[in-house]
Design a protein around this motif. Structure first.
Motif, PDB file in Angstrom:
ATOM      1  N   VAL A 195       0.827  -1.204   0.000  1.00  0.00           N
ATOM      2  CA  VAL A 195       0.000   0.000   0.000  1.00  0.00           C
ATOM      3  C   VAL A 195       0.864   1.258   0.000  1.00  0.00           C
ATOM      4  O   VAL A 195       0.547   2.255  -0.661  1.00  0.00           O
ATOM      5  CB  VAL A 195      -0.947  -0.014   1.211  1.00  0.00           C
ATOM      6  N   ARG A 196       1.977   1.234   0.734  1.00  0.00           N
ATOM      7  CA  ARG A 196       2.810   2.425   0.876  1.00  0.00           C
ATOM      8  C   ARG A 196       3.486   2.825  -0.426  1.00  0.00           C
ATOM      9  O   ARG A 196       3.910   3.981  -0.578  1.00  0.00           O
ATOM     10  CB  ARG A 196       3.885   2.184   1.946  1.00  0.00           C
ATOM     11  N   ALA A 206      -7.393   7.426   2.028  1.00  0.00           N
ATOM     12  CA  ALA A 206      -7.488   5.995   2.325  1.00  0.00           C
ATOM     13  C   ALA A 206      -6.161   5.442   2.823  1.00  0.00           C
ATOM     14  O   ALA A 206      -6.133   4.496   3.626  1.00  0.00           O
ATOM     15  CB  ALA A 206      -7.942   5.233   1.080  1.00  0.00           C
ATOM     16  N   ALA A 207      -5.038   6.033   2.368  1.00  0.00           N
ATOM     17  CA  ALA A 207      -3.727   5.533   2.782  1.00  0.00           C
ATOM     18  C   ALA A 207      -3.562   5.627   4.289  1.00  0.00           C
ATOM     19  O   ALA A 207      -3.041   4.698   4.929  1.00  0.00           O
ATOM     20  CB  ALA A 207      -2.621   6.315   2.071  1.00  0.00           C
ATOM     21  N   GLU A 208      -4.009   6.714   4.874  1.00  0.00           N
ATOM     22  CA  GLU A 208      -3.895   6.887   6.324  1.00  0.00           C
ATOM     23  C   GLU A 208      -4.790   5.903   7.057  1.00  0.00           C
ATOM     24  O   GLU A 208      -4.410   5.362   8.096  1.00  0.00           O
ATOM     25  CB  GLU A 208      -4.260   8.319   6.714  1.00  0.00           C
ATOM     26  N   ARG A 216      -1.024  -3.520   4.822  1.00  0.00           N
ATOM     27  CA  ARG A 216       0.071  -3.225   3.901  1.00  0.00           C
ATOM     28  C   ARG A 216      -0.196  -3.775   2.501  1.00  0.00           C
ATOM     29  O   ARG A 216       0.436  -3.332   1.543  1.00  0.00           O
ATOM     30  CB  ARG A 216       1.383  -3.810   4.440  1.00  0.00           C
ATOM     31  N   ALA A 217      -1.070  -4.759   2.370  1.00  0.00           N
ATOM     32  CA  ALA A 217      -1.368  -5.336   1.054  1.00  0.00           C
ATOM     33  C   ALA A 217      -2.849  -5.678   0.989  1.00  0.00           C
ATOM     34  O   ALA A 217      -3.466  -6.025   2.005  1.00  0.00           O
ATOM     35  CB  ALA A 217      -0.531  -6.587   0.806  1.00  0.00           C
ATOM     36  N   VAL A 218      -3.414  -5.565  -0.204  1.00  0.00           N
ATOM     37  CA  VAL A 218      -4.846  -5.831  -0.360  1.00  0.00           C
ATOM     38  C   VAL A 218      -5.123  -6.358  -1.765  1.00  0.00           C
ATOM     39  O   VAL A 218      -4.480  -5.972  -2.736  1.00  0.00           O
ATOM     40  CB  VAL A 218      -5.682  -4.553  -0.087  1.00  0.00           C
TER      41      VAL A 218
END
Length: 264
Positions: A195-196, A206-208, A216-218
């Motif tokens: 995600v980062r 959405a990142a926060e 971290r992964a989706v």
């Protein structure tokens, strides 16, 4: 007649009669059991009876199997009956003409068909459980499409706290900053390994939210109906960067496709 154990948790016995073949099943009809039962049904095409009177649980995979067998038997000019189970998804099959006969548990025959939304929620709950099993992911959610607002609504989830659920409670099908919105717009699976470092999330609110939720992964996979319409979304989340192998992607695709066949 003796019961022969095929896999842990299920017993199967086949009785070939002049006018029909009766397959007796006992135990939980989940994904593992379906694999064994499918082998038993491979050579039976005409006048088939599935006796589920000793089945304690019919999962999504079990309903998908009944649907596939019904089509196979019907294509061969035969008939399929299911004995001893009362499931809203199987009732729908019977009432739509895809299942010739459904003999239910005594005293329950007067029940009406469950509302489509309740049935669909059940399908998505089981689909999410299956997706988490095949990936080993600790977190995930399932969404159904609200056709009026063209948004995805979370109907079931695993591992999330309220801030995440509040933020993603409704997601527009063309929303930026989410895998589910992107997958809905593209009508195809979206995998984010980190995600980062993903352009999909960097610089978005959405990142926060994902950082706070420990994601971290989706991976998000659209659930499509047999008619090719978007019905919902399955998403699984990891707390570490993750690469989905081709095998896992195939398994996830199967789960999403099976759910789509059962959505009404």
């Amino acid at each position: 007649m003796g019961w022969s154990v095929s896999v842990p948790g299920i017993e199967v016995s086949v009785a070939a009669q002049p006018e029909r073949t009766v397959v007796h099943v006992a135990g939980r009809l989940d994904e593992d059991a379906v694999v064994a039962l499918r082998q038993q049904l491979a050579d039976h095409h005409r006048c088939l009876v599935l006796d589920f009177s000793r089945v304690s649980f019919v999962g999504m995979a079990g309903v998908a199997l009944v649907e596939a067998v019904a089509e196979q038997v019907r294509a061969a000019g035969g008939e399929l009956e299911v004995w001893g189970v009362d499931d809203p998804r199987l009732r729908q099959m019977h009432e739509s003409g895809r299942l010739r006969a459904l003999c239910r548990h005594a005293g329950r025959g007067a029940e009406t068909t469950a509302p489509a939304e309740s049935r669909n929620r059940l399908v998505m709950r089981e689909a999410l459980a299956a997706a988490l099993r095949v990936t080993g992911a600790p977190m995930g959610n399932a969404q159904l499409l609200d056709s009026a607002s063209q948004s995805l609504r979370i109907t079931t989830q695993r591992g999330f706290h309220q801030p995440f659920l509040d933020f993603f409670r409704r997601v527009e099908t063309r929303a930026h900053g989410s895998t589910c919105g992107t997958a809905a717009a593209q009508r195809s699976a979206v995998y984010v390994e980190d995600v980062r470092e993903s352009d999909l999330f960097v610089g978005t609110p959405a990142a926060e939210v994902l950082e706070d939720a420990g994601v971290r992964a989706v991976a998000s996979l659209p659930v499509m109906t047999a008619a090719g319409d978007l019905a919902g979304m399955l998403s699984t989340h990891f707390a570490r960067p993750t690469v989905w192998t081709p095998e896992v992607r195939r398994e996830l695709a199967y789960v999403a496709e099976a759910a789509g066949r059962l959505i009404r």
